[in-house]
Design an enzyme around this catalytic site. Structure first.
Site, PDB file in Angstrom:
ATOM      1  N   GLY A  91      11.499   4.839  12.661  1.00 56.52           N
ATOM      2  CA  GLY A  91      11.573   5.669  13.931  1.00 56.52           C
ATOM      3  C   GLY A  91      10.550   6.832  13.971  1.00 56.52           C
ATOM      4  N   CYS A 119       2.784  11.843  -0.256  1.00 59.96           N
ATOM      5  CA  CYS A 119       3.939  11.921  -1.316  1.00 59.96           C
ATOM      6  C   CYS A 119       3.659  12.193  -2.494  1.00 59.96           C
ATOM      7  CB  CYS A 119       4.602  10.106  -1.278  1.00 59.96           C
ATOM      8  SG  CYS A 119       4.881   9.538   0.332  1.00 59.96           S
TER       9      CYS A 119
END
Ligand SMILES: *Cc1c(COP(=O)(O)O)cnc(C)c1O
Length: 393
Positions: free
Chosen positions: A200, A325
């Protein structure tokens, strides 16, 4: 100082329509959609509508959409349960070398469970080597997972071609479409996709919610156990506000897609053109045209990505180095190494990722700042000094 947010591949602002649609389900409409009394009706209806909206964007059926906690869960589920579907056939799976860590580390986990994983390389633009992919297929290959578009360099893969190959060979095909869904056209039927992950918050919905598309007829075992939600395939009380917000975000992304692609591509290409003409000794990472509309990724010689990030930060500009990340880690990104960059070049890379909430003015401002920052950092570099003297000689 105004913040110029150019890190939309890490997460993007929520669409205001999505937020508005979510609000009632944090308040008066708090019912559990799995209950059988009157309070369940409105949340149940809203969740079903979100399922329909998302399915429509993919040319899928609503019953093929399973809500999850996000891209990471969808990737884990697809790989772990997808690989276990054909124990009679074998335990060999194929992925690419530039997948997201949610795929790479799940593949590592599967190796510990006795699977064999082949990682197929990419060319210097980040496109998967299709001939290598075909050669790596074996009689015991049960799953191929290749991402639709890369989160660092934006390269879009030939998904329809991979889907066709996998379907012809009777191999399950999963794609991590987290960076692609809502941004570029996708059609699970035309592209022969069996499983597809999305999240989302990467297309204007909330964080902590995503979905896995599972083609009708594929009997994927649950990954989460403990309830009958999601047709018995994904236990846990439904994240109603999250799902509703994601549904609205999907609908709006699809509605505005053509216009957004045109605007973002113009901003992206302006940024690339300016960097290439105004900053010497740079390299565009990723494919020039088969590229996400909002992605710009460059390496600059004699520059540390971290220093660049800090200089831009002082001007309110948010971008990312090699990989969001990998922050905190000194290893260069596996994606940049995967396209063949030497370590020192990979270290001098930044990603600018745009959304439709950015403006051309912001792009010009950030490009000015980038040009100045690179020049500043290089002016302090003895290596650069030697290099320039060498060039002049
Ligand atoms: C962000 C991202 C994920 C992880 O999604 P979350 O919803 O943040 O868990 C997986 N794959 C790719 C390509 C991504 O960009």
């Amino acid at each position: 100082m105004e913040t110029v947010y150019l890190d939309n591949a890490a997460t993007m602002p929520m669409r205001k329509e999505a937020l508005e649609a979510m609000m009632p389900f944090f308040g008066a409409d708090y019912g559990n959609p799995a209950s059988i009394h009157s309070m369940s009706r409105s949340p149940r209806k809203a969740v079903n509508e979100a399922r329909e909206k998302i399915a429509k964007v993919l040319n899928a059926e609503p019953s093929e959409i399973y809500f999850t906690s996000g891209g990471t869960e969808s990737d884990n589920w697809a790989l772990v349960s997808g690989s276990a579907l054909r124990p009679d056939k074998g335990k060999h799976i194929i992925i690419s070398t530039i997948e997201h860590h949610a795929i790479l580390e799940t593949a590592d986990y599967l190796v510990k469970q006795g699977y064999e994983v082949t990682k197929v390389g990419v060319d210097e633009t980040g496109r998967i080597r299709l001939d290598e992919l075909i050669k790596s297929i074996r009689p015991d290959t049960v799953l191929i997972s290749v991402m639709t578009a890369n989160n660092e360099i934006g390269t879009i893969q030939p998904i329809a071609e991979i889907g066709k190959i996998a379907r012809e060979k009777g191999i399950l095909f999963h794609t991590d479409a987290v960076q692609a869904f809502g941004h570029i056209p996708l059609d699970v039927k035309a592209m022969n996709i069996d499983l597809l992950s999305a999240s989302g918050h990467k297309f204007g919905g909330p964080k902590g919610v995503g979905f896995l598309y599972v083609r009708k007829g594929i009997r994927l075992q649950p990954f989460m156990h403990g309830g009958e939600q999601e047709n018995g395939r994904r236990a846990g009380t439904t994240n109603v506000p999250g799902v509703v917000g994601m549904g609205v975000a999907a609908e709006i992304s699809a509605r505005d897609m053509e216009e957004n692609i045109a605007r973002l591509t113009a901003m992206r290409d302006r940024c690339i053109e300016r960097i290439e003409s105004e900053i010497p000794y740079c390299r565009l990472n990723g494919h020039r045209t088969e590229r996400l509309p909002g992605n710009v990724n460059f390496s600059f010689k004699f520059v540390e990505g971290e220093s660049l990030l800090m200089s831009l930060g002082l001007k309110g500009i948010c971008v990312s180095t090699g990989s969001a990340c990998a922050s905190g880690s000194l290893d260069p990104s596996h994606v940049l190494l995967g396209i063949g960059l030497p370590h020192e070049i990979a270290h001098g890379s930044i990603r600018i990722s745009l959304s439709e909430y950015n403006t051309m003015e912001q792009v010009e401002y950030a490009t000015d700042a980038l040009r100045d920052a690179v020049a500043n950092i290089r002016s302090l570099s003895p290596l650069y000094d030697d290099f320039i003297k060498g060039e002049g000689a």
